[in-house]
Every structure is written in structure tokens, then in C-alpha cells.
Design an enzyme around this catalytic site. Structure first.
Site, PDB file in Angstrom:
ATOM      1  N   LYS A  62      20.192 -50.062 -19.141  1.00  0.00           N
ATOM      2  CA  LYS A  62      20.047 -49.003 -18.121  1.00  0.00           C
ATOM      3  C   LYS A  62      19.552 -49.582 -16.799  1.00  0.00           C
ATOM      4  CE  LYS A  62      17.157 -47.025 -20.925  1.00  0.00           C
ATOM      5  NZ  LYS A  62      17.346 -47.868 -22.108  1.00  0.00           N
ATOM      6  N   GLY A  89      11.228 -51.025 -20.834  1.00  0.00           N
ATOM      7  CA  GLY A  89      11.337 -52.339 -20.195  1.00  0.00           C
ATOM      8  C   GLY A  89      12.749 -52.449 -19.662  1.00  0.00           C
ATOM      9  N   HIS A  90      12.897 -52.302 -18.355  1.00  0.00           N
ATOM     10  CA  HIS A  90      14.229 -52.287 -17.736  1.00  0.00           C
ATOM     11  C   HIS A  90      14.411 -53.564 -16.926  1.00  0.00           C
ATOM     12  CE1 HIS A  90      14.313 -47.591 -18.002  1.00  0.00           C
ATOM     13  NE2 HIS A  90      14.213 -48.193 -19.172  1.00  0.00           N
ATOM     14  N   GLN A 126      14.310 -45.304 -22.751  1.00  0.00           N
ATOM     15  CA  GLN A 126      14.677 -45.255 -24.178  1.00  0.00           C
ATOM     16  C   GLN A 126      16.143 -44.809 -24.316  1.00  0.00           C
ATOM     17  OE1 GLN A 126      11.294 -43.463 -23.472  1.00  0.00           O
ATOM     18  NE2 GLN A 126      10.782 -45.608 -23.381  1.00  0.00           N
ATOM     19  N   ASP A 174      17.350 -49.982 -24.594  1.00  0.00           N
ATOM     20  CA  ASP A 174      17.755 -51.350 -24.236  1.00  0.00           C
ATOM     21  C   ASP A 174      19.264 -51.517 -24.093  1.00  0.00           C
ATOM     22  OD1 ASP A 174      15.052 -51.983 -24.378  1.00  0.00           O
ATOM     23  OD2 ASP A 174      15.188 -52.511 -26.503  1.00  0.00           O
TER      24      ASP A 174
HETATM   25  P1  GDP Z   1      17.213 -51.261 -20.659  1.00  0.00           P
HETATM   26  O1  GDP Z   1      15.900 -51.013 -21.293  1.00  0.00           O
HETATM   27  O2  GDP Z   1      18.259 -50.296 -21.090  1.00  0.00           O
HETATM   28  O3  GDP Z   1      17.133 -51.367 -19.162  1.00  0.00           O
HETATM   29  O4  GDP Z   1      17.697 -52.693 -21.180  1.00  0.00           O
HETATM   30  P2  GDP Z   1      16.795 -54.031 -21.281  1.00  0.00           P
HETATM   31  O5  GDP Z   1      16.571 -54.543 -19.907  1.00  0.00           O
HETATM   32  O6  GDP Z   1      15.615 -53.799 -22.132  1.00  0.00           O
HETATM   33  O7  GDP Z   1      17.754 -54.959 -22.111  1.00  0.00           O
HETATM   34  C1  GDP Z   1      19.021 -55.307 -21.669  1.00  0.00           C
HETATM   35  C2  GDP Z   1      19.116 -56.836 -21.573  1.00  0.00           C
HETATM   36  O8  GDP Z   1      20.482 -57.228 -21.465  1.00  0.00           O
HETATM   37  C3  GDP Z   1      18.439 -57.412 -20.344  1.00  0.00           C
HETATM   38  O9  GDP Z   1      17.931 -58.680 -20.653  1.00  0.00           O
HETATM   39  C4  GDP Z   1      19.567 -57.516 -19.335  1.00  0.00           C
HETATM   40  O10 GDP Z   1      19.345 -58.510 -18.354  1.00  0.00           O
HETATM   41  C5  GDP Z   1      20.721 -57.888 -20.225  1.00  0.00           C
HETATM   42  N1  GDP Z   1      22.050 -57.409 -19.812  1.00  0.00           N
HETATM   43  C6  GDP Z   1      22.376 -56.229 -19.207  1.00  0.00           C
HETATM   44  N2  GDP Z   1      23.723 -56.132 -19.088  1.00  0.00           N
HETATM   45  C7  GDP Z   1      24.235 -57.260 -19.618  1.00  0.00           C
HETATM   46  C8  GDP Z   1      25.579 -57.739 -19.827  1.00  0.00           C
HETATM   47  O11 GDP Z   1      26.561 -57.091 -19.517  1.00  0.00           O
HETATM   48  N3  GDP Z   1      25.712 -58.941 -20.458  1.00  0.00           N
HETATM   49  C9  GDP Z   1      24.636 -59.685 -20.850  1.00  0.00           C
HETATM   50  N4  GDP Z   1      24.874 -60.832 -21.465  1.00  0.00           N
HETATM   51  N5  GDP Z   1      23.373 -59.262 -20.675  1.00  0.00           N
HETATM   52  C10 GDP Z   1      23.179 -58.073 -20.072  1.00  0.00           C
HETATM   53  P1  IMO Z   2      13.816 -48.832 -22.847  1.00  0.00           P
HETATM   54  O1  IMO Z   2      13.607 -47.825 -21.755  1.00  0.00           O
HETATM   55  C1  IMO Z   2      13.796 -49.697 -27.100  1.00  0.00           C
HETATM   56  C2  IMO Z   2      10.805 -47.626 -29.549  1.00  0.00           C
HETATM   57  C3  IMO Z   2       9.696 -48.451 -30.171  1.00  0.00           C
HETATM   58  C4  IMO Z   2       9.477 -47.643 -31.442  1.00  0.00           C
HETATM   59  C5  IMO Z   2       9.645 -46.214 -30.972  1.00  0.00           C
HETATM   60  C6  IMO Z   2       8.347 -45.499 -30.645  1.00  0.00           C
HETATM   61  O2  IMO Z   2      13.496 -50.215 -22.445  1.00  0.00           O
HETATM   62  O3  IMO Z   2      15.160 -48.669 -23.454  1.00  0.00           O
HETATM   63  P2  IMO Z   2       6.632 -45.680 -28.620  1.00  0.00           P
HETATM   64  O4  IMO Z   2       5.852 -46.847 -28.108  1.00  0.00           O
HETATM   65  O5  IMO Z   2       7.538 -45.065 -27.611  1.00  0.00           O
HETATM   66  O6  IMO Z   2       5.762 -44.660 -29.291  1.00  0.00           O
HETATM   67  O7  IMO Z   2       7.557 -46.303 -29.795  1.00  0.00           O
HETATM   68  O8  IMO Z   2      10.453 -46.280 -29.806  1.00  0.00           O
HETATM   69  N1  IMO Z   2      10.928 -47.768 -28.079  1.00  0.00           N
HETATM   70  C7  IMO Z   2      11.931 -48.432 -27.466  1.00  0.00           C
HETATM   71  N2  IMO Z   2      12.927 -49.171 -27.989  1.00  0.00           N
HETATM   72  N3  IMO Z   2      13.708 -49.522 -25.773  1.00  0.00           N
HETATM   73  C8  IMO Z   2      12.722 -48.760 -25.239  1.00  0.00           C
HETATM   74  O9  IMO Z   2      12.685 -48.450 -23.931  1.00  0.00           O
HETATM   75  C9  IMO Z   2      11.750 -48.215 -26.097  1.00  0.00           C
HETATM   76  N4  IMO Z   2      10.649 -47.454 -25.906  1.00  0.00           N
HETATM   77  C10 IMO Z   2      10.165 -47.177 -27.122  1.00  0.00           C
HETATM   78  O10 IMO Z   2      10.122 -49.763 -30.438  1.00  0.00           O
HETATM   79  O11 IMO Z   2      10.507 -47.918 -32.356  1.00  0.00           O
HETATM   80 MG    MG Z   3      14.457 -52.036 -22.420  1.00  0.00          MG
END
Ligand code: GDP
Ligand code: IMO
Ligand code: MG
Length: 432
Positions: free
Chosen positions: A23, A47-48, A232, A20
Site C-alpha cells: 500500500k 509499516g508502509h 493492514q 503488507d
Molecule cells: P504495506 O504495509 O502494504 O505498505 O507493505 P510493506 O511496505 O509492509 O511491504 C511491502 C514490501 O514490498 C516493501 O518492502 C516494499 O518496498 C516492497 N514492494 C512493494 N512493491 C513491490 C514490487 O512490486 N516488487 C517488489 N519486489 N517489492 C515490492
Molecule cells: P500494514 O499496514 C501485516 C497483524 C499482526 C497480528 C494482527 C494483530 O503494514 O499492512 P495488532 O498489533 O494490530 O493488534 O496485531 O494483525 N498486523 C499486520 N500484519 N501488516 C500490518 O500493517 C499489520 N498490522 C497488524 O501481525 O497478526
Molecule cells: Mg506493512
């Protein structure tokens, strides 16, 4: 610090913390000048999030490049595929006018997650003594276990001659159902139902299933610009993460080679994504976690709730021990630092530079989780900037304290920060 001038044609983008990091946003941003985006590991546990034109998209299995109509997308052999998630994702994108046909390619070697895997994921959490992992419940661990156990069903099996798929499904499903009912008194759908699910999947994606290794190596030969999208983050890597509180794949750079079938020498640049603070969703060690009001305020300002499960993310200070370790394992050439804007109102910021474990000071990330449980972060304190940064587009225009914070991170991590993200939308970036 100088940004390294590596060949950017084939570039890996991966998370350097516990996932999270943002990416999805960075892949989308760099996708503008790319031809191909490929996922190499993980599954719908990811979840991207991408935001543009006032809309929000969360991608779980499909590469983020799918949102840009000219990009070809690959789901590599290292990914585990949940049929329902994949079909649902293709459908909802279609409803928003985003077509996947003719530009989505799925490896015939990729393993399929069966309903049984999701139930087993739940059971293994339920019966676990001690602390639970806190998985996403998507069946990831059991599906990779069957892959390693040489029991899995792969995407290519969907194309097997009539009868063969039915036989494989019935063996696998009955074995698993028997095991679950005798050991835990639970059972999953029968083989007929699972076969129907896989037949629906086949209808939907038959034309996408191919040898993506050949596709990618041709694209490399044709000098295409390729992004390899990690899911991840390094600390969730099955080998290098905070085991056992990890996911079941190699989230670090090695996963690229085994998950796609391309050679190490083809990689020109590794871009690591770091959040300007730290978050973790799920259980396990987190040395810089803030459990009080500061943690709550980071969660609120950063909207730190899981994109896949909606769970509140644990929040804490930036940990340079973690980031340095991730830089080293992955050979990170440069960093995208995200969510700087979330720190805008902070009076003071802390950066962890080492851990104090019993009487020892550790600057290298320890491989042993028990040691980590006893680790106390050693902090450096920096002044906050207390000014909004979301509208800034030039590094020189950032408040001096924000520049100092970034420069300190660069020095501690040992890699240049090339992109600073100051908001969730496509435009909110500073390139250096
Ligand atoms: P990922 O799994 O690495 O793709 O990240 P996620 O999408 O799960 O979580 C990142 C969250 O931060 C999302 O809700 C994005 O829309 C948000 N986000 C990404 N970059 C920024 C930033 O620079 N500032 C803020 N405030 N939010 C951001
Ligand atoms: P993105 O790509 C954050 C965490 C779960 C748990 C552990 C194992 O959005 O960054 P699993 O279901 O993979 O067996 O769970 O890994 N986890 C993540 N945490 N971002 C993710 O993906 C994750 N994918 C798995 O919360 O701690
Ligand atoms: Mg994510």
C-alpha cells in the site's frame, strides 16, 4: 476488462489480503498528483515502505504522503496514536530533511496509546489460552478497547486547561496499574511519568491538533485531490477478517467514514492493493500457505519480513476467494497488483479458486475460522514466465504467461488490474 472511469478526486487505497500488500508504495506513487493524504484507522502496527532515490522509508503512523513536500497529511480520529512512535517518526523524517510542520494535521478525537496499553497487549498475549494472536505489541487492541469502553484519552485532551489532563491521566494510569498488579503482578510507569510523556507530545504536536473532519470536508469542497490510506488489510478487519486473528479496527472501507468523518458519497474510487501471491504475519488461518521450500523461496525473493516487527512473513499462493471477498466488502473499483516480479522465476503458479471444506466446495469466504482451519484450497495451475519483469513498463511487453496470470486474477476477483508493480522503487510500474 475495462478500468472503471470513476471520479478520482477522493480515492481510497486499501489492502485486500492480510496487510503488507505494498500500500505504501502505491500511495506514494499516486501521491504525485494528490493534495492530501489521510490515515483513517490503525496505528503504529502498520509499516508502509517507500523507496526512492536509493533510500528506504518505513512509515508507521504518518501518512505516506508526508514524503512528498507539497502534500498535506491527516491522521484521522479512527487512528490510535503512540506518542513515542509519533515523535520518533517526526524526528527521523526531520533528520532526513523532511519537514512535517504546517502540513501534518491530527484529529483532536484520535485516541492516545499509553505505555499501559503496550504492557496490556503483551499480557493479553501471554495469558491467552490456545494460539496467540501474534500482535505487533504496539498496544493497539487495549487502546481500541479503552476507546470502546469510554475510558480513553484523546489528542484534544492534551489541550485541556491546566490540571484536567493531569487528572485524567492519573485516573486512567492508576486504574490500569492497579488492575495489572493485582491480576498479573505487573505494572506500568506511574501517572507522573505518563503525564511527562504526554506533555512532551503536546510540545511537539500542539499546532497539529485540530478538527480534521472540518479540514477534510473543506478540502473536498475545494476540489482537492485526496488519497485515503488504509492500514493492514481486509482479512485483518475486526468484523470481516479471520476473527479472532485480526487487528482491532475496521480496515475495510467503512473505516473511512467513521475514521475521518466524511460521507460515503464523497468517495469516487476504491483502489484495492493485492500482492501477486499471499503473505501473512502473525497467527491465524491461511489456507494457501506454503510451509516448505516454495514458501521459503517466496520469502527470500520477496524479502518478506515484517516492516514493523521484522518477523518472517508466512507466504503462499494467490487466493482468489480472499480477494473476491475483499473486492465485495470494499466495493473495489480497480486493483493495484504488486510484486509480480517476485514470481519471475517460478516454473508454475497456482491460484486458489475455492475451498473444499469437509464435503462442500465453498467459493465464498466463510465467516467461521474453525471452518477455515479445515479448508483445503482448490487450485488452478498456470505456467510461469521465467523471465525478468522488473524493467518492463508496458502491459503488452510482459511475457504472455504473466499477462494470462493477471487476466485470470482479474476474472476471478471481478475487478480490473489497473497498476502492476514490478519492483519496489517508484518507477517500477505498469499502468494500463
Ligand atoms: P504495506 O504495509 O502494504 O505498505 O507493505 P510493506 O511496505 O509492509 O511491504 C511491502 C514490501 O514490498 C516493501 O518492502 C516494499 O518496498 C516492497 N514492494 C512493494 N512493491 C513491490 C514490487 O512490486 N516488487 C517488489 N519486489 N517489492 C515490492
Ligand atoms: P500494514 O499496514 C501485516 C497483524 C499482526 C497480528 C494482527 C494483530 O503494514 O499492512 P495488532 O498489533 O494490530 O493488534 O496485531 O494483525 N498486523 C499486520 N500484519 N501488516 C500490518 O500493517 C499489520 N498490522 C497488524 O501481525 O497478526
Ligand atoms: Mg506493512
Amino acid at each position: 476488462m475495462r478500468v472503471s472511469k470513476t471520479d478520482r478526486r477522493v480515492q481510497v487505497i486499501l489492502g485486500m489480503q492480510w496487510g503488507d500488500e505494498g500500500k505504501g508504495k502505491i500511495v506514494d506513487l499516486l501521491g504525485e498528483s494528490s493534495d492530501v493524504v489521510a490515515r483513517f484507522q490503525g496505528g503504529a502496527n502498520a509499516g508502509h515502505t517507500v523507496r526512492f532515490e536509493g533510500r528506504k522509508y518505513i512509515l508507521h503512523l504518518l501518512p505516506t504522503g508526508i514524503l512528498r513536500p507539497n502534500i498535506q497529511c491527516v491522521i484521522g480520529n479512527g487512528v490510535v496514536i503512540d506518542p513515542d512512535s509519533l515523535m520518533e517518526e517526526i524526528r527521523t523524517l526531520g533528520d532526513s530533511g523532511i519537514e512535517t510542520a504546517g502540513r501534518l494535521w491530527i484529529s483532536h478525537r484520535a485516541h492516545i496509546i499509553l505505555p499501559q496499553h503496550k504492557i496490556l497487549d503483551q499480557i493479553s498475549e501471554d495469558i491467552r489460552t490456545g494460539q496467540k494472536i501474534g500482535t505487533t505489541g504496539r498496544g493497539i487492541g487495549p487502546a481500541y478497547a479503552d476507546k470502546a469502553g469510554r475510558l480513553g484519552i484523546r489528542m484534544g485532551d492534551l489541550l485541556a486547561p491546566e490540571g484536567i489532563l493531569a487528572e485524567r491521566v492519573s485516573q486512567q494510569v492508576e486504574n490500569r496499574n492497579n488492575q495489572m498488579s493485582s491480576l498479573y503482578g505487573r505494572s506500568g510507569p506511574g501517572s507522573r511519568e505518563v503525564l511527562l510523556l504526554l506533555e512532551r507530545l503536546r510540545e511537539k504536536v500542539r499546532d497539529c491538533i485540530t478538527d480534521t473532519r472540518i479540514f477534510l470536508n473543506r478540502a473536498i469542497g475545494d476540489q482537492k485531490r485526496i488519497l485515503l490510506e488504509g492500514a493492514q488489510g481486509a482479512m485483518l478487519d475486526i468484523d470481516f477478517g479471520t476473527y479472532p486473528f485480526v487487528t482491532s479496527s475496521n480496515t475495510t472501507v467503512g473505516g473511512v467514514f467513521t475514521g475521518l468523518g466524511i460521507a460515503p458519497r464523497e468517495i469516487g474510487h476504491v483502489l484495492g492493493v493485492l500482492k501477486a501471491y499471499t503473505t501473512r504475519v502473525g497467527n491465524g488461518p491461511f489456507p494457501t500457505e506454503l510451509t516448505g521450500g516454495l514458501g521459503d523461496s517466496l520469502r527470500t525473493k520477496g524479502a518478506e519480513f515484517g516492516s514493523t516487527t521484522g518477523r518472517p512473513r508466512r507466504c503462499g499462493w494467490f487466493d482468489s476467494v480472499v480477494a473476491r471477498y475483499a473486492r465485495e466488502i470494499n466495493g473495489v473499483d480497480s486493483v493495484a497488483l504488486t510484486k509480480l516480479d517476485v514470481l519471475d522465476e517460478m516454473k508454475e503458479l497456482r491460484i486458489c479458486t475455492a475451498y473444499k471444506c469437509r464435503e462442500e466446495v465453498l467459493e465464498d469466504f466463510p465467516g467461521n475460522c474453525d471452518l477455515l482451519d479445515a479448508a483445503l484450497p482448490v487450485y488452478e495451475t498456470l505456467p510461469g514466465w521465467q523471465k525478468p519483469t522488473g524493467d518492463i513498463r508496458e502491459f503488452g511487453k510482459l511475457p504472455a504467461e504473466a499477462r494470462k496470470y493477471i487476466e485470470r486474477i482479474e476474472r476471478l476477483v471481478g475487478a480490473p488490474v489497473e497498476i502492476v508493480s514490478v519492483g519496489s522503487s517508484r518507477e517500477q510500474n505498469i499502468f494500463r
